[in-house]
Design an enzyme around this catalytic site. Structure first.
Site, PDB file in Angstrom:
ATOM      1  N   ASN A 153      -3.510   6.060  -0.334  1.00  0.00           N
ATOM      2  CA  ASN A 153      -2.988   6.292   1.011  1.00  0.00           C
ATOM      3  C   ASN A 153      -2.308   7.646   1.173  1.00  0.00           C
ATOM      4  OD1 ASN A 153      -3.793   3.972   2.536  1.00  0.00           O
ATOM      5  ND2 ASN A 153      -2.467   2.784   1.191  1.00  0.00           N
ATOM      6  N   HIS A 213      -2.625  -3.219  -5.901  1.00  0.00           N
ATOM      7  CA  HIS A 213      -3.062  -2.844  -4.556  1.00  0.00           C
ATOM      8  C   HIS A 213      -4.569  -2.997  -4.422  1.00  0.00           C
ATOM      9  CE1 HIS A 213      -3.648   0.514  -1.370  1.00  0.00           C
ATOM     10  NE2 HIS A 213      -3.595  -0.681  -0.807  1.00  0.00           N
ATOM     11  N   GLU A 248      -5.568  -0.466  -7.384  1.00  0.00           N
ATOM     12  CA  GLU A 248      -4.554   0.436  -7.929  1.00  0.00           C
ATOM     13  C   GLU A 248      -3.497  -0.408  -8.639  1.00  0.00           C
ATOM     14  OE1 GLU A 248      -4.087   4.449  -5.321  1.00  0.00           O
ATOM     15  OE2 GLU A 248      -3.426   2.628  -4.309  1.00  0.00           O
ATOM     16  N   SER A 274       0.809  -1.211   0.000  1.00  0.00           N
ATOM     17  CA  SER A 274       0.000   0.000   0.000  1.00  0.00           C
ATOM     18  C   SER A 274       0.842   1.260   0.000  1.00  0.00           C
ATOM     19  CB  SER A 274      -0.935  -0.002   1.220  1.00  0.00           C
ATOM     20  OG  SER A 274      -0.213  -0.282   2.398  1.00  0.00           O
TER      21      SER A 274
END
Length: 286
Positions: free
Chosen positions: A191, A141, A153, A120
């Site tokens: 993130n 991800h 992702e 991540s």
């Protein structure tokens, strides 16, 4: 490249979710962990989640039975990856651990195999340097809970080839996910945006601005978030949140990513969220 067999390394929350989704959508899956006990628990959890989907009429009994048969649990990584087209790494968010694993996978997986990471926050370009096939290293991800969340992702390292990207993006679509192309940067998109919000919510609690419940209530009722940031942190895992913030702080060098001392304290105490039964909230054992 046609991907029909995948090895998922790590049978924790994310790994077992990825294995479940892949098996339901017709892939042969090798689920790998160093612990037989973890693998046994992971397979039981997968069976439980499949039964729940069956009870909700989201899948058929035939799909459940076929998915079970497609998953093999192994502790031997070399045997698991010997004939796969894709490896998805889902081990803890530790750069040293992931780097060592990618070096080992490079030596053990077939030359044509793609090596993907569910990281991540850790650099895909850097993971590629641990191998002799950086063109075939990519980020994939997923989001928790994997069977429910549709976003993936797809993260290109500096040397990731177009063929690798296209193969992984096509697989994500086959898994009924929505692939979003992201360039390699600390925290990617998700993130880099999410973790500062969670971190600031923890600061609000530490500084006595509002209670845990009220911080979450503000974001749910005022910002239309389906879940408050502190409840979300518990779902993600406070240790995972801390690890991501440390990567962002180290790689981007900005104080806005500095992890809140309360977050560090809670992780040190073992209050990691749902997976330990206590984080910002308490979770009774099922």
């Amino acid at each position: 490249m046609e991907i029909s067999t995948v090895a998922v390394i790590g049978a924790g929350t994310m790994g077992r979710g990825i294995a479940q989704v892949a098996a339901v959508h017709g892939l042969t899956v090798r689920l790998v962990d160093t612990s037989e006990a973890v693998l046994q628990q992971a397979f039981q959890t997968i069976e439980h989640h499949l039964q729940r989907q069956l009870n909700k009429s989201l899948i058929t009994l035939e799909q459940v039975e076929a998915a079970r048969k497609r998953i093999t649990c192994l502790t031997d990584i070399a045997a698991a990856v010997a004939d796969v087209e894709l490896v998805i790494e889902a081990v803890p968010e530790d750069p040293t651990l992931k780097g060592q694993l990618f070096a080992a996978l490079d030596a053990q997986a077939p030359a044509h195999a793609i090596l993907a990471s569910n990281t991540s926050s850790i650099s895909i370009t850097w993971l590629g340097t641990r191998t002799r096939r950086p063109e075939q290293v990519i980020g994939m991800h997923f989001f928790n809970p994997v069977p429910v969340m549709r976003l993936v992702e797809i993260v290109r390292g500096l040397k990731t080839s177009q063929a690798t990207f296209e193969a992984v993006a096509a697989l994500a679509q086959r898994l009924d996910k929505v692939p979003v192309a992201v360039q390699d940067a600390p925290g990617f998109v998700s993130n880099r945006v999410l973790m500062p919000m969670i971190n600031e919510a923890v600061y609000c609690v530490m500084e006595g601005v509002a209670s845990v419940e009220d911080v979450d209530r503000v974001m749910q009722l005022g910002m239309a978030h389906p879940m408050g940031p502190l409840a979300l942190a518990d779902l993600i895992g406070l240790d995972v949140c801390l690890a991501i913030l440390e990567v962002l702080h180290r790689e981007l060098g900005e104080d806005k990513y500095r992890p809140c001392p309360l977050l560090r304290k809670m992780v040190a105490a073992g209050y990691l969220g749902r997976k330990t039964g206590r984080g910002f909230y308490e979770y009774p054992a099922a």
